[in-house]
Design a protein around this motif. Structure first.
Motif, PDB file in Angstrom:
ATOM      1  N   ALA A 198       0.841  -1.207   0.000  1.00 19.18           N
ATOM      2  CA  ALA A 198       0.000   0.000   0.000  1.00 19.18           C
ATOM      3  C   ALA A 198       0.873   1.253   0.000  1.00 19.18           C
ATOM      4  CB  ALA A 198      -0.920  -0.009   1.216  1.00 19.18           C
ATOM      5  N   VAL A 199       1.915   1.226   0.837  1.00 12.36           N
ATOM      6  CA  VAL A 199       2.841   2.369   0.875  1.00 12.36           C
ATOM      7  C   VAL A 199       3.488   2.559  -0.498  1.00 12.36           C
ATOM      8  CG1 VAL A 199       5.025   3.186   1.855  1.00 12.36           C
ATOM      9  CG2 VAL A 199       3.305   2.146   3.341  1.00 12.36           C
ATOM     10  N   ALA A 200       3.932   1.463  -1.084  1.00 11.76           N
ATOM     11  CA  ALA A 200       4.581   1.543  -2.394  1.00 11.76           C
ATOM     12  C   ALA A 200       3.637   2.110  -3.443  1.00 11.76           C
ATOM     13  CB  ALA A 200       5.078   0.164  -2.815  1.00 11.76           C
ATOM     14  N   VAL A 201       2.410   1.628  -3.446  1.00 11.04           N
ATOM     15  CA  VAL A 201       1.435   2.097  -4.454  1.00 11.04           C
ATOM     16  C   VAL A 201       1.190   3.591  -4.299  1.00 11.04           C
ATOM     17  CG1 VAL A 201      -0.994   1.975  -5.140  1.00 11.04           C
ATOM     18  CG2 VAL A 201       0.312  -0.134  -4.795  1.00 11.04           C
ATOM     19  N   ILE A 202       1.031   4.025  -3.064  1.00 11.22           N
ATOM     20  CA  ILE A 202       0.795   5.458  -2.835  1.00 11.22           C
ATOM     21  C   ILE A 202       1.990   6.277  -3.319  1.00 11.22           C
ATOM     22  CG2 ILE A 202       0.523   7.230  -1.058  1.00 11.22           C
ATOM     23  CD1 ILE A 202      -1.091   5.182   0.559  1.00 11.22           C
ATOM     24  N   LEU A 203       3.213   5.803  -3.017  1.00  9.49           N
ATOM     25  CA  LEU A 203       4.400   6.550  -3.432  1.00  9.49           C
ATOM     26  C   LEU A 203       4.547   6.594  -4.942  1.00  9.49           C
ATOM     27  CD1 LEU A 203       7.107   5.705  -0.762  1.00  9.49           C
ATOM     28  CD2 LEU A 203       6.364   7.950  -1.494  1.00  9.49           C
ATOM     29  N   VAL A 204       4.285   5.452  -5.589  1.00  7.67           N
ATOM     30  CA  VAL A 204       4.383   5.432  -7.048  1.00  7.67           C
ATOM     31  C   VAL A 204       3.384   6.429  -7.648  1.00  7.67           C
ATOM     32  CG1 VAL A 204       3.951   4.040  -9.116  1.00  7.67           C
ATOM     33  CG2 VAL A 204       5.300   3.092  -7.230  1.00  7.67           C
ATOM     34  N   ALA A 205       2.180   6.440  -7.082  1.00  6.57           N
ATOM     35  CA  ALA A 205       1.170   7.374  -7.574  1.00  6.57           C
ATOM     36  C   ALA A 205       1.602   8.818  -7.335  1.00  6.57           C
ATOM     37  CB  ALA A 205      -0.171   7.100  -6.884  1.00  6.57           C
ATOM     38  N   LEU A 206       2.123   9.099  -6.146  1.00  3.96           N
ATOM     39  CA  LEU A 206       2.563  10.461  -5.830  1.00  3.96           C
ATOM     40  C   LEU A 206       3.683  10.910  -6.763  1.00  3.96           C
ATOM     41  CD1 LEU A 206       2.621  10.529  -1.909  1.00  3.96           C
ATOM     42  CD2 LEU A 206       1.113  11.820  -3.431  1.00  3.96           C
ATOM     43  N   VAL A 207       4.640  10.010  -6.998  1.00  2.00           N
ATOM     44  CA  VAL A 207       5.767  10.355  -7.871  1.00  2.00           C
ATOM     45  C   VAL A 207       5.274  10.623  -9.286  1.00  2.00           C
ATOM     46  CG1 VAL A 207       7.861   9.430  -8.945  1.00  2.00           C
ATOM     47  CG2 VAL A 207       7.516   9.189  -6.486  1.00  2.00           C
ATOM     48  N   ALA A 208       4.294   9.829  -9.723  1.00  3.78           N
ATOM     49  CA  ALA A 208       3.747  10.039 -11.077  1.00  3.78           C
ATOM     50  C   ALA A 208       3.089  11.411 -11.174  1.00  3.78           C
ATOM     51  CB  ALA A 208       2.744   8.934 -11.405  1.00  3.78           C
ATOM     52  N   VAL A 209       2.275  11.731 -10.173  1.00  2.00           N
ATOM     53  CA  VAL A 209       1.601  13.037 -10.180  1.00  2.00           C
ATOM     54  C   VAL A 209       2.633  14.161 -10.143  1.00  2.00           C
ATOM     55  CG1 VAL A 209       0.137  14.585  -8.819  1.00  2.00           C
ATOM     56  CG2 VAL A 209      -0.511  12.188  -9.113  1.00  2.00           C
ATOM     57  N   PHE A 210       3.632  13.980  -9.273  1.00  2.00           N
ATOM     58  CA  PHE A 210       4.650  15.005  -9.129  1.00  2.00           C
ATOM     59  C   PHE A 210       5.440  15.198 -10.432  1.00  2.00           C
ATOM     60  CE2 PHE A 210       9.033  16.154  -8.102  1.00  2.00           C
ATOM     61  CZ  PHE A 210       8.808  17.390  -7.544  1.00  2.00           C
ATOM     62  N   SER A 211       5.790  14.092 -11.088  1.00  7.04           N
ATOM     63  CA  SER A 211       6.541  14.189 -12.353  1.00  7.04           C
ATOM     64  C   SER A 211       5.749  14.952 -13.395  1.00  7.04           C
ATOM     65  CB  SER A 211       6.863  12.800 -12.890  1.00  7.04           C
ATOM     66  OG  SER A 211       7.501  12.055 -11.897  1.00  7.04           O
ATOM     67  N   ALA A 212       4.443  14.675 -13.425  1.00 11.20           N
ATOM     68  CA  ALA A 212       3.592  15.395 -14.372  1.00 11.20           C
ATOM     69  C   ALA A 212       3.634  16.892 -14.069  1.00 11.20           C
ATOM     70  CB  ALA A 212       2.167  14.861 -14.294  1.00 11.20           C
ATOM     71  N   GLY A 213       3.612  17.219 -12.775  1.00 10.44           N
ATOM     72  CA  GLY A 213       3.679  18.621 -12.371  1.00 10.44           C
ATOM     73  C   GLY A 213       4.979  19.268 -12.830  1.00 10.44           C
ATOM     74  N   VAL A 214       6.084  18.547 -12.697  1.00 13.22           N
ATOM     75  CA  VAL A 214       7.378  19.076 -13.113  1.00 13.22           C
ATOM     76  C   VAL A 214       7.382  19.334 -14.619  1.00 13.22           C
ATOM     77  CG1 VAL A 214       9.824  18.499 -13.394  1.00 13.22           C
ATOM     78  CG2 VAL A 214       8.683  18.074 -11.216  1.00 13.22           C
ATOM     79  N   THR A 215       6.803  18.395 -15.365  1.00 14.90           N
ATOM     80  CA  THR A 215       6.754  18.551 -16.814  1.00 14.90           C
ATOM     81  C   THR A 215       5.974  19.815 -17.182  1.00 14.90           C
ATOM     82  OG1 THR A 215       6.771  16.169 -16.978  1.00 14.90           O
ATOM     83  CG2 THR A 215       6.193  17.376 -18.977  1.00 14.90           C
ATOM     84  N   VAL A 216       4.849  20.017 -16.505  1.00 14.74           N
ATOM     85  CA  VAL A 216       4.049  21.219 -16.772  1.00 14.74           C
ATOM     86  C   VAL A 216       4.873  22.481 -16.443  1.00 14.74           C
ATOM     87  CG1 VAL A 216       2.038  22.542 -16.026  1.00 14.74           C
ATOM     88  CG2 VAL A 216       1.840  20.078 -16.434  1.00 14.74           C
ATOM     89  N   LEU A 217       5.539  22.451 -15.289  1.00 15.22           N
ATOM     90  CA  LEU A 217       6.341  23.599 -14.866  1.00 15.22           C
ATOM     91  C   LEU A 217       7.429  23.904 -15.890  1.00 15.22           C
ATOM     92  CD1 LEU A 217       6.762  25.598 -12.519  1.00 15.22           C
ATOM     93  CD2 LEU A 217       8.430  23.983 -11.580  1.00 15.22           C
ATOM     94  N   GLU A 218       8.067  22.842 -16.379  1.00 13.17           N
ATOM     95  CA  GLU A 218       9.119  23.035 -17.396  1.00 13.17           C
ATOM     96  C   GLU A 218       8.545  23.703 -18.642  1.00 13.17           C
ATOM     97  OE1 GLU A 218      12.318  20.037 -18.339  1.00 13.17           O
ATOM     98  OE2 GLU A 218      11.013  18.869 -17.031  1.00 13.17           O
ATOM     99  N   ARG A 219       7.341  23.257 -19.015  1.00 13.68           N
ATOM    100  CA  ARG A 219       6.739  23.800 -20.228  1.00 13.68           C
ATOM    101  C   ARG A 219       6.384  25.264 -20.027  1.00 13.68           C
ATOM    102  NH1 ARG A 219       2.343  19.983 -22.083  1.00 13.68           N
ATOM    103  NH2 ARG A 219       4.095  18.551 -21.876  1.00 13.68           N
ATOM    104  N   VAL A 220       5.865  25.574 -18.838  1.00 11.18           N
ATOM    105  CA  VAL A 220       5.470  26.962 -18.563  1.00 11.18           C
ATOM    106  C   VAL A 220       6.687  27.887 -18.602  1.00 11.18           C
ATOM    107  CG1 VAL A 220       4.619  28.513 -16.752  1.00 11.18           C
ATOM    108  CG2 VAL A 220       3.436  26.367 -17.230  1.00 11.18           C
ATOM    109  N   LEU A 221       7.814  27.401 -18.060  1.00 14.70           N
ATOM    110  CA  LEU A 221       9.010  28.253 -17.955  1.00 14.70           C
ATOM    111  C   LEU A 221       9.877  28.205 -19.203  1.00 14.70           C
ATOM    112  CD1 LEU A 221      10.133  27.618 -14.270  1.00 14.70           C
ATOM    113  CD2 LEU A 221       9.061  29.656 -15.218  1.00 14.70           C
ATOM    114  N   ARG A 222       9.533  27.348 -20.143  1.00 13.02           N
ATOM    115  CA  ARG A 222      10.366  27.206 -21.326  1.00 13.02           C
ATOM    116  C   ARG A 222      10.395  28.524 -22.109  1.00 13.02           C
ATOM    117  NH1 ARG A 222       8.762  22.313 -24.518  1.00 13.02           N
ATOM    118  NH2 ARG A 222       9.692  21.275 -22.716  1.00 13.02           N
ATOM    119  N   LEU A 223      11.607  28.892 -22.522  1.00 18.55           N
ATOM    120  CA  LEU A 223      11.750  30.132 -23.281  1.00 18.55           C
ATOM    121  C   LEU A 223      11.510  29.849 -24.749  1.00 18.55           C
ATOM    122  CD1 LEU A 223      14.977  31.357 -21.536  1.00 18.55           C
ATOM    123  CD2 LEU A 223      12.718  32.361 -21.304  1.00 18.55           C
ATOM    124  N   PRO A 224      10.982  30.818 -25.468  1.00 21.98           N
ATOM    125  CA  PRO A 224      10.778  30.617 -26.900  1.00 21.98           C
ATOM    126  C   PRO A 224      12.100  30.426 -27.627  1.00 21.98           C
ATOM    127  CG  PRO A 224      10.419  32.906 -26.308  1.00 21.98           C
ATOM    128  CD  PRO A 224      10.580  32.153 -25.017  1.00 21.98           C
TER     129      PRO A 224
END
Lengths: 224, 276
Positions: A198-224
């Motif tokens: 259960a702990v592992a599943v929650i962490l895997v899910a959290l990491v997935a959500v967090f990675s998606a957030g990082v990707t969005v942040l990178e896209r927002v800050l990306r310079l033209p």
């Protein structure tokens, strides 16, 4: 033959306590978030000291990174929670001690990441800024750090994930996070596989959500 | 010195020296026996108000380093730079805080009043052209955001980049980048402009436009020190030429004389190599 296949999984106790797991996970998340923020601030300071070119500042910064990178989080937890109380009589709550330990551990890594990011910039950037009359601080604030930030987001994301997983150790100093829930479940029902899965599943899910957030942040800050 | 005082100083008679450098020495990797390179070995120069001094010489002769010593981006190891009545050496007074602060203030004065244009533009990639130009005026001159924005657009307009104000450096061509860089330096309203091989990194067809811009600036009375390999520009726009080799000034004189009839054999060899 082992009785591997004869084992009957007992997911019931875990599923019955899903709310406790999520509550514990939430604690891990915000403790990690605060520690990560502090570790970044500390890391920037240490990186700047290391690159100052002044021996008296860069040498201690180097030593700080070398030592803190080597000391395990587990040791920090014991030092901060038990050691500090015994030696100087300062009592941290378990959560406070956890945040201090995670911050110290994280700062050694973020310092190295920010140093790498700052060194990756062209020397001409600082030259141009100084030639416009900006101070050293102004140059860092307006020219160097905004560019560094864009470089260091992916590696910083890794540090965050590392700290999040490190936070699972906090239960040993009696922080009631999701691991403590799993521990208790294990003691009461003797279902270590289910409880820690259960702990592992929650962490895997959290990491997935967090990675998606990082990707969005990178896209927002990306310079033209 | 306040800005008003600086402007007053700048309005002195033509022929007044704006910058005088004396006995400039500079080494890189100082203190590392084998790696130490003595780049400048006692260079003197002086530039009068409105004058265009062109510095020529083979690569590695110390031309760029000389420019960097003048605004203390690379502080000289020995020698002094006098600029509009201030005199600074590369020696930072570390002991006394009051002197240290006076030194820092003087440094700031030099840098806010000396504009610099680089070979590789050195625009800030995370800012639009307009923000690149506005940064110095807001952060070093203390203009409000609005004043700086106005000045920024005005300067961009002047170099023909008004329409590109909202673009990021990566969206501009080399020539456009260098125009923005010139606008960025001019937005500080400098008393002296340093050009460090401003056209060396440009595509051949873009060089002319930037040289034209520099010529226009010279004609408007700007005092300039120009490091370049463009001998046509040196002869036409330069008042004086300084030929450097191996860290020393080998020959100095009127632009036309030095380029058309160099006296020193090293100058002759360099010019014949570059002009052939």
């Amino acid at each position: 033959m082992t009785n591997l296949l004869a084992y009957e999984f007992a997911w019931g106790p875990v599923l019955d306590r899903w709310d406790l797991f999520l509550l514990g996970a939430w604690l891990d998340v915000w403790v990690t978030a605060i520690s990560f923020g502090l570790a970044c601030a500390l890391g920037i300071g240490i990186a700047v000291l290391r690159l100052s070119g002044v021996r008296l500042l860069s040498a201690p910064a180097f030593a700080y990174v070398q030592i803190l990178r080597g000391v395990p989080l587990l040791v920090f937890l014991y030092w901060v929670y038990f050691g500090v109380a015994i030696v100087i009589g300062l009592n941290f709550s378990p959560v406070q001690a956890g945040i201090v330990a995670l911050t110290l551990t994280g700062s050694a890594y973020t310092a190295e990441i920010f140093r790498g990011g700052l060194q990756a910039l062209d020397a001409g950037q600082a030259e141009a800024s100084r030639s416009l009359g900006l101070s050293r601080t102004g140059t860092y604030r307006h020219v160097l750090l905004p560019q560094t930030l864009r470089i260091v987001i992916p590696p910083l994301g890794n540090v965050f994930i590392g700290l999040l997983k490190g936070a699972t150790l906090l239960s040993i100093i009696a922080v009631s996070d999701m691991v403590s829930v799993a521990n208790e479940l294990n003691i009461n029902f003797f279902t270590p596989f289910e409880a820690f899965t259960a702990v592992a599943v929650i962490l895997v899910a959290l990491v997935a959500v967090f990675s998606a957030g990082v990707t969005v942040l990178e896209r927002v800050l990306r310079l033209p | 010195m306040s800005e008003a005082a600086a402007n007053q100083a700048a309005e002195l008679d033509l022929g007044e020296e704006i910058v005088v450098a004396e006995g400039i020495h500079k080494s890189f990797n100082r203190g590392h026996k084998e790696r130490e390179i003595h780049v400048l070995r006692g260079v003197d120069l002086q530039v009068a108000k409105g004058e265009v001094l062109v510095v020529i010489g083979p690569s590695g002769s110390g031309k760029s380093t000389l420019l960097r010593c003048l605004n203390f981006i690379a502080p000289p190891d020995a020698g002094s730079v006098t600029f509009l009545g201030h005199c600074l050496t590369g020696e930072v007074p570390r002991r006394r805080p009051a002197e240290r602060m006076r030194y820092e203030r003087a440094l700031r004065f030099y840098r806010t009043h000396i504009g610099m244009v680089f070979q590789h533009f050195n625009l800030f990639p995370h800012m639009t052209a307009a923000d690149n130009v506005a940064l110095g005026p807001t952060r070093a001159l203390g203009l409000t955001r609005r004043e700086a924005k106005e000045r920024s657009l005005e300067e961009l307009e002047r170099v023909g980049m008004g329409e590109k104000a909202g673009q990021y450096p990566s969206q501009l061509s080399g020539g456009q980048k260098q125009r923005v860089a010139i606008a960025r330096a001019l937005a500080m309203r400098p008393q002296l402009m340093l050009f460090d091989e401003a056209t060396s990194a440009l595509d051949p067809e873009l060089i002319g436009g930037i040289l034209e811009e520099m010529k226009r600036l010279a004609e408007s009375g700007m005092t300039m020190i120009v490091v370049t390999h463009e001998m046509g520009f040196a002869r036409e726009v330069g008042d004086r030429v300084l030929f450097m080799d191996e860290g020393v000034v080998v020959e100095e004189g009127g632009a036309r004389e030095v380029i058309e009839s160099p006296q020193h054999e090293r100058t002759q060899a360099f010019l014949s190599a570059i002009l052939s």
